[in-house]
Design a protein around this motif. Structure first.
Motif, PDB file in Angstrom:
ATOM      1  N   THR A 112       0.692  -1.300   0.144  1.00  0.00           N
ATOM      2  CA  THR A 112      -0.213   0.073   0.008  1.00  0.00           C
ATOM      3  C   THR A 112       0.957   1.306  -0.079  1.00  0.00           C
ATOM      4  O   THR A 112       0.789   2.229  -0.711  1.00  0.00           O
ATOM      5  N   LYS A 115       2.726   1.676  -3.508  1.00  0.00           N
ATOM      6  CA  LYS A 115       1.719   2.435  -4.501  1.00  0.00           C
ATOM      7  C   LYS A 115       1.424   3.551  -4.305  1.00  0.00           C
ATOM      8  O   LYS A 115       1.353   4.568  -5.148  1.00  0.00           O
ATOM      9  N   GLN A 118       4.386   5.587  -5.245  1.00  0.00           N
ATOM     10  CA  GLN A 118       4.453   5.663  -6.868  1.00  0.00           C
ATOM     11  C   GLN A 118       3.358   6.701  -7.319  1.00  0.00           C
ATOM     12  O   GLN A 118       3.772   7.808  -8.107  1.00  0.00           O
ATOM     13  N   HIS A 153       4.557  -1.496  -9.229  1.00  0.00           N
ATOM     14  CA  HIS A 153       4.221  -0.187  -8.288  1.00  0.00           C
ATOM     15  C   HIS A 153       5.526   0.526  -8.186  1.00  0.00           C
ATOM     16  O   HIS A 153       5.614   1.503  -7.427  1.00  0.00           O
ATOM     17  N   PHE A 502      -3.925   8.925  -4.006  1.00  0.00           N
ATOM     18  CA  PHE A 502      -4.409   7.577  -3.717  1.00  0.00           C
ATOM     19  C   PHE A 502      -5.368   7.313  -2.670  1.00  0.00           C
ATOM     20  O   PHE A 502      -5.874   6.525  -2.350  1.00  0.00           O
TER      21      PHE A 502
END
Length: 640
Positions: A112, A115, A118, A153, A502
């Motif tokens: 998590t 990501k 990223q 990722h 995100f």
């Protein structure tokens, strides 16, 4: 386990767990000839001052190596925290932060945060332990296909197959992480790369008694060995051959040589239409500038960026890491009614932000406005162009484009002023503030006994923050934190951290550790919902162990309010939205050695915050459990 303990005892002979100064270690010391120490040497030459980890046998030599060289090893309670912390370091310094986790589940726990890094375009390096190359695919402990897990990722995956690959691989990883579109890079470290050769030989079949016996001739050895043993010896020879040949020459200059070579071979071909942008700006009457996190990739250029915005005279909306860029009060800075401003503007520059749900997929922008989109990522320049076409799509560095655009404007000698437009935005801003206060007073008249109003709580907090102090605000939550983002204002650039696009919960503890690793004396105020706080709870043990004094404020309304409010309004059902009735998180953290306060009204909150400041300055983490009533302030804000 006994062998592992013996190895660690052998390697960590200085018994210093947290050295304050970097010791001088002799390169000729054979006890330091193992890959984990070599990795630490390269990290030191890259300017890394701290790494974040949760220990494991697959990675212990790297941790011991870092500790020996004076690189601070900050060990946490959940692997996901390591990458959140490395992410924060990357955002605040513009240089990759470093996380080290063990194999298999240690790595899966980071996904998590990886990501999130990223999508937030944060430079960081993630080291993941791995089983021996000889045992890969044979059912070894925690052996999985880690590349398949990480590849989607990160910018690139590396695996170290020889000790001599460590230096060039780490140089490339640090360069890649921080250049072009910044992001995470993954480096897999098999066991034999990290541990001393003697221990690898011992673990693959040899023993101390074998070494003490009379040496055998080459012919005798060949006669007694089977193919598997021969291959094992060949493998070990190949892994360690010339591995430490250049380790005494590692220094910071190597880093800059590598960067220079890469940049020379990758000269930029981007052509930015500055004249076209300036012509449109000069013609416009209602221009708007919207800055995102990507505009903050160069911390050293922040002063130049501010000067550029002032030179262009464009009203500005800030988001993500750009919050705080213009301080608390600036004539060009606006916070409220961004969609209304976008709907009326005639010229807009989106700088370092995606045209995604936060801008209604581009539909918020006036269809007749001249739309310029500047972003390093070509894909983000194309997203939703079927809903809102760009007149100019510029694939370039947002910060540098704005600075250069301001220079071009200055060279033209053109004076720009948009007084009527700025006044209109200021009037709308004032009306919004007044409307917020009217709604606050209305809600306070009917709020639950023994609780506070969330808007009033945020107003009080903003007043309590000292404009002169170096305070970092860390946002980790849904509805309460969304309310705070309207009302609690960062005073300086790069002093607001939120997850980004995100929308990740659970980032708060890692972000705080990243800030504290860079500056242990920094003032840190963390903003949590009672839902999101659950992810960070165990890390208050980490804050306490490292004596990181900080203040966490929990807006505790006993539910997942962002979901609760609209689910109940539309579906008339509370399923899965309720939490414990005003759970005493302030008491829970006391079990870790932290200080906790509960605040049920304004006086209790003000008193608690002032006391919390005193404790935090002593290196004691503090939680203020602020009990709040449910609010309709952000009704309809659930993002789908």
């Amino acid at each position: 386990m006994q062998r592992l303990n013996r190895i660690i005892k052998h390697m960590n002979t200085d018994n210093e767990t947290k050295p304050k100064a970097r010791p001088v270690i002799s390169s000729s010391d054979l006890s330091n000839q193992y890959g984990g120490f070599l990795i630490a040497k390269v990290l030191q030459s890259e300017g890394v001052e701290s790494i974040f980890t949760l220990t494991g046998g697959h990675i212990s030599p790297m941790l011991v190596g870092c500790n020996k060289l004076g690189i601070k090893v900050i060990d946490v309670r959940d692997e996901v925290t390591t990458v959140f912390a490395a992410d924060a370091v990357g955002r605040l310094t513009g240089k990759p932060g470093v996380a080290m986790v063990t194999a298999g589940p240690g790595l899966t726990n980071t996904i998590t945060a990886t990501k999130n890094a990223q999508m937030a375009e944060s430079p960081c390096i993630i080291f993941g332990g791995a089983t021996s190359m000889l045992l890969k695919g044979r059912g070894s402990l925690q052996d999985i296909d880690q590349f398949a897990l990480m590849r989607p990722h990160v910018k690139k995956c590396f695996t170290l197959k020889r000790v001599r690959d460590i230096i060039p691989t780490l140089r490339e990883a640090f360069y890649l992480s921080n250049h072009g579109i910044p992001g995470p890079v993954f480096i897999e470290t098999p066991l034999e790369i990290l541990w001393p050769r003697s221990e690898i030989e011992l673990s693959t079949g040899g023993s101390d008694s074998d070494k003490q016996s009379k040496p055998k001739s080459w012919l005798q050895q060949m006669t007694n060995l089977n193919i598997a043993e021969l291959y094992t010896r060949y493998h070990i020879h190949r892994v360690f051959k010339d591995g430490f040949k250049d380790w005494h020459n590692i220094n910071a200059d190597d880093k800059y040589k590598y960067i220079t070579q890469q940049e020379a071979s990758a000269a930029s071909t981007a052509k930015v239409p500055y004249n076209a942008m300036l012509n449109q700006l000069i013609r416009s009457k209602r221009p708007l500038l919207v800055l995102g996190s990507q505009a903050m990739l160069h911390p050293m250029l922040v002063t130049d960026l501010i000067a550029a915005i002032e030179q262009l005279s464009m009203p500005v909306f800030l988001s993500g890491m750009s919050r705080g860029l213009l301080g608390k009060h600036h004539a060009l800075f606006f916070r409220h009614k961004r969609s209304a401003a976008l709907a009326k503007c005639d010229f807009v520059i989106l700088c370092g932000i995606s045209c995604d749900f936060r801008l209604n997929y581009g539909r918020s922008i006036n269809k007749d406005a001249f739309f310029v989109h500047v972003n390093l990522d070509g894909q983000k320049l194309r997203i939703n162009r079927d809903l809102r076409r760009r007149q100019l799509a510029v694939q370039a560095d947002a910060c540098k484009v704005l600075i250069k655009l301001a220079e071009c404007k200055k060279d033209l000698g053109v004076a720009l002023a948009f007084k009527d437009w700025t006044n209109e935005l200021a009037k709308r801003e004032m009306q919004r503030e007044q409307n917020i206060d009217v709604g606050m007073k209305k809600e306070m008249s009917v709020m639950q006994a023994g609780t506070m109003n969330a808007i009033n709580l945020c107003r009080m907090l903003d007043d309590l923050l000292n404009d002169e102090e170096d305070t970092y605000l860390i946002a980790d939550g849904g509805d309460f934190v969304g309310t705070a983002s309207y009302l609690v204002k960062p005073r300086q650039p790069l002093h607001w951290l939120d997850p980004g696009a995100f929308g990740t919960l659970g980032c708060g503890a890692g972000f705080a550790l990243g800030v504290k690793a860079l500056n242990p004396k920094a003032n840190v105020v963390m903003l949590y919902g009672d839902g999101s706080f659950g992810w960070s709870l165990c890390e208050f043990d980490t804050f306490c162990r490292f004596k990181y004094g900080l203040i966490a404020i929990i807006g505790n309304d006993s539910c997942w309010h962002q979901m609760y409010r609209d689910q109940v309004r539309i579906l008339k059902d509370t399923t899965a939205t309720l939490l414990g009735e005003h759970t005493r998180y302030d008491l829970v953290v006391q079990g870790f050695g932290c200080k906790g306060f509960v605040a049920r009204n304004a006086n209790e909150f003000v008193t608690a915050f002032k006391e919390a400041q005193k404790y935090a300055k002593q290196g004691i983490p503090v939680v203020i459990n602020a009990l709040i009533s449910k609010s309709k302030f952000r009704e309809g804000s659930v993002s789908l």
